[in-house]
Design a protein around this motif. Structure first.
Motif, mmCIF file in Angstrom:
data_model
loop_
_atom_site.group_PDB
_atom_site.id
_atom_site.type_symbol
_atom_site.label_atom_id
_atom_site.label_comp_id
_atom_site.label_asym_id
_atom_site.label_seq_id
_atom_site.Cartn_x
_atom_site.Cartn_y
_atom_site.Cartn_z
ATOM 1 N N VAL A 220 -2.811 10.880 2.811
ATOM 2 C CA VAL A 220 -2.416 9.753 1.874
ATOM 3 C C VAL A 220 -1.045 10.120 1.270
ATOM 4 O O VAL A 220 -0.048 9.074 1.191
ATOM 5 C CB VAL A 220 -3.304 9.885 0.710
ATOM 6 N N ARG A 221 -0.615 11.429 1.620
ATOM 7 C CA ARG A 221 0.835 11.709 1.096
ATOM 8 C C ARG A 221 1.796 10.957 2.099
ATOM 9 O O ARG A 221 2.622 10.597 1.341
ATOM 10 C CB ARG A 221 0.978 13.269 1.147
ATOM 11 N N GLU A 222 1.496 11.515 3.318
ATOM 12 C CA GLU A 222 2.211 10.628 4.632
ATOM 13 C C GLU A 222 2.423 9.209 4.171
ATOM 14 O O GLU A 222 3.572 8.621 4.266
ATOM 15 C CB GLU A 222 1.333 10.907 5.748
ATOM 16 N N ARG A 223 1.324 8.309 3.974
ATOM 17 C CA ARG A 223 1.252 6.927 3.689
ATOM 18 C C ARG A 223 2.297 6.585 2.635
ATOM 19 O O ARG A 223 3.108 5.868 2.563
ATOM 20 C CB ARG A 223 0.053 6.623 3.377
ATOM 21 N N TRP A 224 2.182 7.584 1.516
ATOM 22 C CA TRP A 224 2.920 6.838 0.290
ATOM 23 C C TRP A 224 4.432 7.612 0.434
ATOM 24 O O TRP A 224 5.479 6.703 -0.104
ATOM 25 C CB TRP A 224 2.445 7.574 -0.993
ATOM 26 N N VAL A 230 7.652 -0.376 0.497
ATOM 27 C CA VAL A 230 7.333 -1.681 -0.205
ATOM 28 C C VAL A 230 6.046 -1.456 -0.863
ATOM 29 O O VAL A 230 5.795 -2.120 -2.017
ATOM 30 C CB VAL A 230 7.158 -2.745 0.867
ATOM 31 N N ILE A 231 4.991 -0.519 -0.430
ATOM 32 C CA ILE A 231 3.778 -0.381 -1.286
ATOM 33 C C ILE A 231 3.836 0.276 -2.546
ATOM 34 O O ILE A 231 3.252 -0.041 -3.429
ATOM 35 C CB ILE A 231 2.892 0.612 -0.420
ATOM 36 N N TRP A 232 5.291 0.747 -3.025
ATOM 37 C CA TRP A 232 5.342 1.360 -4.392
ATOM 38 C C TRP A 232 5.407 0.096 -5.387
ATOM 39 O O TRP A 232 5.427 0.327 -6.398
ATOM 40 C CB TRP A 232 6.708 2.144 -4.474
ATOM 41 N N LEU A 272 -5.385 1.768 -3.575
ATOM 42 C CA LEU A 272 -6.462 2.439 -3.087
ATOM 43 C C LEU A 272 -6.669 2.088 -1.420
ATOM 44 O O LEU A 272 -6.794 3.007 -0.419
ATOM 45 C CB LEU A 272 -7.710 2.427 -3.868
ATOM 46 N N ILE A 273 -6.496 0.709 -1.085
ATOM 47 C CA ILE A 273 -6.901 0.259 0.011
ATOM 48 C C ILE A 273 -5.815 0.777 1.144
ATOM 49 O O ILE A 273 -5.952 1.264 2.066
ATOM 50 C CB ILE A 273 -7.070 -1.101 0.170
ATOM 51 N N VAL A 274 -4.379 0.765 0.372
ATOM 52 C CA VAL A 274 -3.241 0.942 1.198
ATOM 53 C C VAL A 274 -3.331 2.596 1.601
ATOM 54 O O VAL A 274 -2.955 3.037 2.853
ATOM 55 C CB VAL A 274 -2.079 0.786 0.530
ATOM 56 N N SER A 275 -3.771 3.530 0.896
ATOM 57 C CA SER A 275 -3.866 4.648 0.796
ATOM 58 C C SER A 275 -4.630 5.135 2.004
ATOM 59 O O SER A 275 -4.340 6.024 2.610
ATOM 60 C CB SER A 275 -4.351 5.454 -0.408
#
Lengths: 333, 480
Positions: A220-224, A230-232, A272-275
């Protein structure tokens, strides 16, 4: 290639089912959570009357989602349910009690208090269990060879207790803003009063969960914190919704608090889905690992594509017919 | 004592499914009865049919509601307690069970509301159409459920690869070998259940002299149905038994209490099967009759329990006795139909108090028959969950421990006891209020929603005097 397409379509259908369920059953579960805190019996009558025509259809989405899971993503069904065994029992027991209490409270005179308790208790239990399920999903499951191999209470951790309580607060917030929309006078005043404290509670829980999750899970850390900035936008839009709730409650707007609360839920859900995308049984299995045979997905898809427009149309029609304020002494006894 | 998760899971599923089964088996029959009443109301414009239909529709609403609630748990139990089975069979059972849900939703959203609340709102023809569609919908629901169940008894149209069943032919899988027999047997059972409940309740009203004209008509209709359906059910049951003999001989051997493969097998009227000794005590039987029934020859050879290894035998005692209870109830039903016919001349049917009283008691007979019948078919397939291919213990959730299964077993039992005590109590309140309460009611748009079928009867939860009640007020007081 066929299998790929159908799995994504099914993910969309079940994803839609989940958010429809959360938004719609959320506010009527939330009313159950607020039930014991309502100032008087007259307020409780209005609270129940405001959802009486619609709560039935709301739970439709849960069942559609559950049945769809077994058919389209059996692995999710056969890992989540064993892993959440006792939580699922609490969830079902809660939903059954509140559903029955809902019907019989309207028909009861002297036994009303009994159904009040059943409605409130069942709603709280079901909401907490749903929140804990979300937490357990974030946490991930211990699996081996397509089977759940963890313990009976792995799902019950400080983290999932927090998400359980967080969802209870979120549902209560949906309920209070729904009540602002549907009531007037002293009942509406009460709903305005409790909305901001509820929002603060929800935001505090969201903040803790948001900090906690990347800490427990490197993926999850990697993803964010990778290049996908753009997900921010999602948490930013969520905060904007929270700000809207505060502003609209200050200005005593009637519809905006509810709309903004729904927005807050949607952006949190997307976050949540993006994570976790594309993992549906974290940390091991993706959407495609969890899929059933594409013929099975196709076979059911035909029926579901036929029935979803009907359910959506029926839902929209019901909300349209029952638009407007619910007044004390109207509707039922 | 060790808590065995397998045994407790079986017990839990048996408890939940038995509890659930009594509701749909009644509503399927009742829905067709209501459709017929609506048809008669449409054709003859006799208000008696409308009164009857309005009343039984309210009963339908309450029972349907309880059926839906009790069914929810089952759709999760495949995953919680039988996850290996659910995963292996998901390609077939997933879509089939989901289609049942889809059918039920479509039915509720489109037609149930019109049937329950639309009598004066839509044209009579549309209301009749809705009634027919609801009846049809309940059949389609049972079609899917029984197809799934039958497939577990006689798997077809699928091949097992790497631990998963893959469908090779949907039509062979859905219409698997035992499905037509099971579907016919259950369909008739539903009709008989509906008939006996309506007959029993009508008889009770007649004993109290309530709404005599309408209740006589209902009673007469049901007794005609019973007269023809009860013997038909015996024939269909026989065919179902022959189908079972072909695919699950061990089950039939347990039903007959027949331990050895032999010719000239007696039909046992009484016996005490002893699994350890692999024989019966206190046998009383009619020589050769079982051979005749099963092979249509007096000295036909019937496979016995010795045809399968001892660890693949079902528990004989419970299958043997459940089968006798089912057949016994069936015989009582046939007798009830014949007695009804004998009492028809001169309308003695409606005034013979002992007969009306026995019909009241007979209301429970079809429920006993259905439950014991399901005990025969489900316990009789032990130890298989997919017959001959996957055992119950292979299908069990691997992470399930004994205490988890025990906690939820007690939990579900407590929830069901609480909820259904309330539901059944309320159903009796609706029955007490009776036909008189159905006439003057009108549709209330704030109150009545099709997805909440229990909103249909406007009857108070607390006790109120009803016409003819002992020591009560004899004039009817509106229940709302």
């Amino acid at each position: 290639m066929e299998a790929f397409d159908l799995s994504v379509i099914w993910a969309g259908i079940i994803g839609l089912g989940v958010i429809m369920y959360v938004l719609m059953d959320g506010f009527d579960l939330g009313l159950g959570i607020l039930f014991p805190f309502a100032p008087d019996e007259g307020t409780r009558d209005v609270m129940m009357n405001s959802v009486a025509p619609v709560w039935d259809g709301n739970e439709t989405w849960l069942i559609l989602g559950g049945a769809g899971l077994l058919a389209a993503f059996p692995l999710v069904y056969t890992i989540f349910l064993p892993a959440l065994y006792l939580g699922v029992f609490l969830l079902l027991a809660g939903l059954i009690f509140r559903g029955v209490a809902f019907e019989f409270r309207f028909k009861a005179n002297t036994s009303k208090y009994l159904w009040n308790w059943a409605f409130a208790g069942g709603s709280m239990l079901a909401s907490f269990a749903q929140g804990a399920v979300v937490g357990a999903y974030i946490q991930g499951f211990e699996t081996e060879n397509l089977r759940y191999v963890g313990g009976a209470l792995d799902w019950l951790t400080p983290f999932t207790v927090l998400t359980g309580l967080g969802l209870m607060a979120g549902y209560a917030l949906l309920a209070s803003t729904w009540l602002i929309l549907k009531s007037e006078g002293r009942i509406q005043d009460w709903a305005y009063r409790i909305t901001i404290p509820l929002l603060v509670t929800v935001l505090v829980v969201f903040a803790i969960v948001s900090v906690w999750t990347p800490m427990i899970d490197p993926m999850v850390r990697e993803r964010w914190f990778s290049n996908l900035s753009v997900i921010w936008l999602l948490p930013a839009l969520g905060l904007l919704c929270a700000f809207q709730i505060v502003r609209s409650v200050r200005n005593r707007f009637e519809g905006m608090p509810f709309v903004a609360t729904m927005g807050l839920f949607v952006f949190t859900y997307l976050g949540l889905i993006v994570s976790r995308w594309p993992y549906v049984v974290p940390p091991d299995y993706t959407l495609w690992d969890a899929s059933s045979a594409w013929q099975s997905q196709l076979f059911l898809l035909i029926g579901v594509l036929f029935v979803i427009p009907i359910v959506l149309g029926y839902t929209a029609w019901t909300y349209w017919v029952f638009r407007g304020k619910v007044r004390e002494g109207e509707g039922y006894h | 004592m060790d808590l065995d998760p397998l045994f407790l899971s079986r017990l839990q599923f048996a408890f939940v499914v038995s509890f659930h089964a009594i509701f749909p088996v009644f509503t399927i029959g009742l829905a067709s009865f209501i459709a017929v009443l609506e048809g008669l109301a449409y054709k003859t414009e006799n208000s008696v049919w409308v009164t009857l239909s309005a009343f039984w529709t309210k009963v339908f609403a309450v029972v349907f509601g309880m059926g839906v609630v009790s069914g929810i748990v089952m759709s999760f139990q495949f995953g919680t307690n039988w996850s290996n089975f659910a995963l292996a069979t998901s390609n077939f059972l997933g879509p089939v069970l989901s289609y049942e849900v889809v059918t039920a939703f479509f039915l509720e959203a489109a037609f149930l509301g019109v049937l329950l609340f639309g009598r004066d709102k839509v044209p009579a023809g549309v209301h009749l159409f809705a009634a027919v569609m609801v009846a049809l919908g309940t059949f389609i629901s049972s079609f899917w459920i029984l197809s799934a169940n039958s497939w577990m008894h006689t798997p077809a149209g699928a091949e097992l690869r790497d631990g998963f069943y893959h469908i090779t032919s949907w039509s062979e899988a859905i219409f698997n070998p035992s499905f037509p027999y099971r579907f016919a047997h259950m369909g008739l059972a539903s009709f008989l259940t509906g008939s006996f409940v309506v007959a029993g309740v009508s008889a009770w009203y007649l004993l109290l002299n309530r709404e005599v004209e309408a209740n006589r008509k209902a009673l007469s209709m049901c007794l005609w149905l019973i007269l023809f359906l009860a013997p038909t059910q015996a024939v269909v049951g026989d065919f179902h038994g022959l189908n079972t003999l072909e695919h699950q001989p061990a089950k039939v051997a347990a039903m007959e209490g027949n331990w050895e493969t032999q010719s000239n097998v007696p039909l046992l009227l009484f016996a005490w099967p002893d699994q350890d000794a692999q024989s019966n005590h206190f046998e009383v039987g009619i020589p050769g009759l079982a051979s005749l029934i099963l092979t249509h020859e007096w000295d036909g050879v019937v496979p016995g329990l010795d045809a399968v290894p001892e660890n693949e035998q079902p528990p004989v005692g419970i299958v043997f006795w459940s089968f006798r209870i089912m057949v016994g109830m069936g015989v009582l039903m046939i007798i009830a139909g014949l007695v009804g016919l004998a009492l028809r001349p001169g309308g003695r049917l409606y005034e013979t108090r002992w007969f009306l009283n026995s019909l009241r008691v007979m209301s429970v007979a079809p429920f006993l028959a259905v439950l014991s019948g399901w005990f025969v078919t489900e316990i009789g397939r032990f130890p298989w969950v997919v017959y001959g291919e996957m055992t119950l213990s292979e299908g069990l959730t691997p992470s399930l421990s004994g205490w988890m299964a025990l906690v939820t077993l007690i939990g579900y039992a407590a929830v069901y006891a609480a909820v259904f005590t309330g539901g059944t109590y309320y159903l009796f309140r609706v029955l007490q209020a009776g036909l008189e309460a159905s006439v003057e009611e009108s549709f209330d748009i704030d109150h009545d929603r099709p997805k909440r079928p229990m909103s249909a009867p406007h009857v108070s939860f607390e006790h109120e005097p009803y016409p003819g009640e002992q020591g009560g007020n004899t004039s009817y007081q509106g229940g709302h």
